[in-house]
Design an enzyme around this catalytic site. Sequence first.
Site, PDB file in Angstrom:
ATOM      1  N   HIS A   1      47.122  44.373  38.424  1.00  0.00           N
ATOM      2  CA  HIS A   1      46.089  43.936  37.489  1.00  0.00           C
ATOM      3  C   HIS A   1      46.685  43.378  36.209  1.00  0.00           C
ATOM      4  CE1 HIS A   1      43.270  44.478  34.101  1.00  0.00           C
ATOM      5  NE2 HIS A   1      42.380  44.040  34.972  1.00  0.00           N
TER       6      HIS A   1
ATOM      7  N   HIS B   1      37.323  47.433  44.622  1.00  0.00           N
ATOM      8  CA  HIS B   1      37.963  46.992  43.386  1.00  0.00           C
ATOM      9  C   HIS B   1      39.367  47.579  43.266  1.00  0.00           C
ATOM     10  CE1 HIS B   1      38.403  47.237  38.843  1.00  0.00           C
ATOM     11  NE2 HIS B   1      38.224  45.948  39.063  1.00  0.00           N
TER      12      HIS B   1
END
Length: 332
Positions: free
Chosen positions: A86, A44
């Site tokens: 992100h 991740h």
Amino acid sequence: MTIRRRDFLHLFGASIGTVAAGTSALSRSQRPTKLIARKLLIAHRGASAYAPEHTLESYQLALKQGADFVEQDLQITRDGVLVCLHDLTLERTTNVKDLFPTRFQEEVTPRSPSEQGSGMAGTPVRRWYVSDFTLREIKQLDAGSWFNPKFKAARVATFQEAIDLVRGKAGLYPETKAPEVYGRLGLDMERLLLDALKKNHLGTRSAERHTPVIIQSFSPESLKKLFSTLSPKLPLVLLINEEMRMRWLTPAGLAGAKQFATGIGPAKALLDKNLVSQAHALGLSVTPYTFRSLNPGRFKNVSEEMSYYLYDLGVDALFTDNPDLFPRENRL
């Protein structure tokens, strides 16, 4: 790292082939009583528990820790380059406020509350949007010191740099991030992504063994657009948060997702064994997020938590900040 074709097709092959294609050559006596594909580890934002997220340093560490796939959240610069970040904005993970103190946009409501947080209602906030900066400007930013001063040399990675680093060592797991925001700016994230894959000869049968690609998004419309363009060639995973639960995590919702996706990626708290079984019955893979050593919930540690989801609930893969703690085992 090479992912066996059978495992890849078993998890995500509804868009490429079938599991039967990987097992048809086995005689009846050779076939296992129950085929369990290798569980897949998705790093991740890289190994983001140990290095600043979405930097080459984080991706490199994820590879060393055995990631099957490395995730890239995608944003677009003012000059149309895909970068790995992100947030829609730069201030959380870079020193943009120091280098470009006046280049913010002040607003009361963030463009994408799900990504940026709503903040205090009615309070103006300053945002340094990725789309307001060229790649040359973004490459000047320190993308590591916020995490730890020893990473001060880290920079925001382009998607091309991520491809160059990961290719042949693991799979790529890009996410179309807030594509509707970029669409309003006249930028086509899906097209840029597909063009990048084509340029690098990825997303093909010949490439799937050494560098498989799975595309994910919280945006059903983005995945539908990709599905119609791909017709279909790459696995597509619909990410599902709490706000999307009632729409997609029902029998009707799962059946609807099956029309354009090969898998679902729910927040881990939304899953139970029955839901996993329902998804699998439709041929959908299940890949929950996000598993972190800092928050293992009711479990003793994150390895135990991941093991429960993988082998008790039966999910196919998962997203974790801690690739080194992923439990590699099969329970027949």
